[in-house]
Enzyme design. Structure first.
Site, PDB file in Angstrom:
ATOM      1  N   SER A   1       1.030  -1.060   0.028  1.00  0.00           N
ATOM      2  CA  SER A   1       0.181   0.109   0.037  1.00  0.00           C
ATOM      3  C   SER A   1       0.805   1.379   0.192  1.00  0.00           C
ATOM      4  O   SER A   1       1.475   1.413  -0.906  1.00  0.00           O
ATOM      5  CB  SER A   1      -1.082  -0.037   1.335  1.00  0.00           C
ATOM      6  OG  SER A   1      -2.022   0.893   0.849  1.00  0.00           O
TER       7      SER A   1
ATOM      8  N   HIS B   1       3.395  14.585   5.239  1.00  0.00           N
ATOM      9  CA  HIS B   1       3.096  15.991   4.492  1.00  0.00           C
ATOM     10  C   HIS B   1       3.471  16.932   5.601  1.00  0.00           C
ATOM     11  O   HIS B   1       3.060  16.714   6.705  1.00  0.00           O
ATOM     12  CB  HIS B   1       1.624  16.245   4.101  1.00  0.00           C
ATOM     13  CG  HIS B   1       1.022  15.249   3.346  1.00  0.00           C
ATOM     14  ND1 HIS B   1       1.202  15.171   1.768  1.00  0.00           N
ATOM     15  CD2 HIS B   1       0.270  14.164   3.690  1.00  0.00           C
ATOM     16  CE1 HIS B   1       0.587  14.151   1.315  1.00  0.00           C
ATOM     17  NE2 HIS B   1       0.278  13.431   2.320  1.00  0.00           N
TER      18      HIS B   1
ATOM     19  N   CYS C   1      -1.498  -3.675   3.705  1.00  0.00           N
ATOM     20  CA  CYS C   1      -2.718  -4.703   3.299  1.00  0.00           C
ATOM     21  C   CYS C   1      -2.003  -6.149   3.797  1.00  0.00           C
ATOM     22  O   CYS C   1      -0.877  -6.027   3.840  1.00  0.00           O
ATOM     23  CB  CYS C   1      -2.948  -4.814   2.071  1.00  0.00           C
ATOM     24  SG  CYS C   1      -3.504  -3.298   1.229  1.00  0.00           S
TER      25      CYS C   1
END
Length: 123
Positions: free
Chosen positions: A65, A70, A85
């Site tokens: 995944s 940020h 996952c």
């Protein structure tokens, strides 16, 4: 072959992180890739962007995944997201590594279990 939809999703807000760490794209890329490796994930690609006048986004695409950060250096803030996952990768290892590198003054974290019907909070 049938794959399980089970996944672990950890979202983290870090406050009080040093400006220079949050505005250094290459530093963050190196440490996110290292964190992914430590967690047992398989890195497929890295996408990154520097913003003006400040801030960075780094997205590590994983076979399992993703891992992303940020940053808002002027507010000493970073938002981290790690979703994996299956059961072979442990996203908490990646998160712990990044937190240890960035040394925030405070942290808010949510752990979710996904893909089993309802989204379950694992805290």
């Amino acid at each position: 072959m049938e794959y399980s939809t089970f996944g672990k999703h950890i979202i983290v807000d870090l406050w009080g992180v040093d400006f220079s760490l949050l505005d250094d794209m290459h530093f963050l890329e190196y440490h996110l890739v290292t964190a992914a490796d430590y967690s047992g994930a398989h890195v497929l690609n890295v996408s990154k962007k520097e913003f003006q006048p400040y801030g960075v986004t780094v997205l590590v695409l994983l076979s399992e995944s993703h891992l992303s950060i940020h940053t808002y250096p002027e507010q000493n803030f970073a938002a981290i997201d790690c979703y994996t996952c299956g059961t072979t990768v442990e996203p908490q290892i990646a998160i712990d590594y990044i937190v240890n590198i960035l040394k925030p003054e405070r942290m808010h974290i949510k752990r979710l279990i996904r893909g089993i019907g309802e989204i379950v909070t694992a805290d």
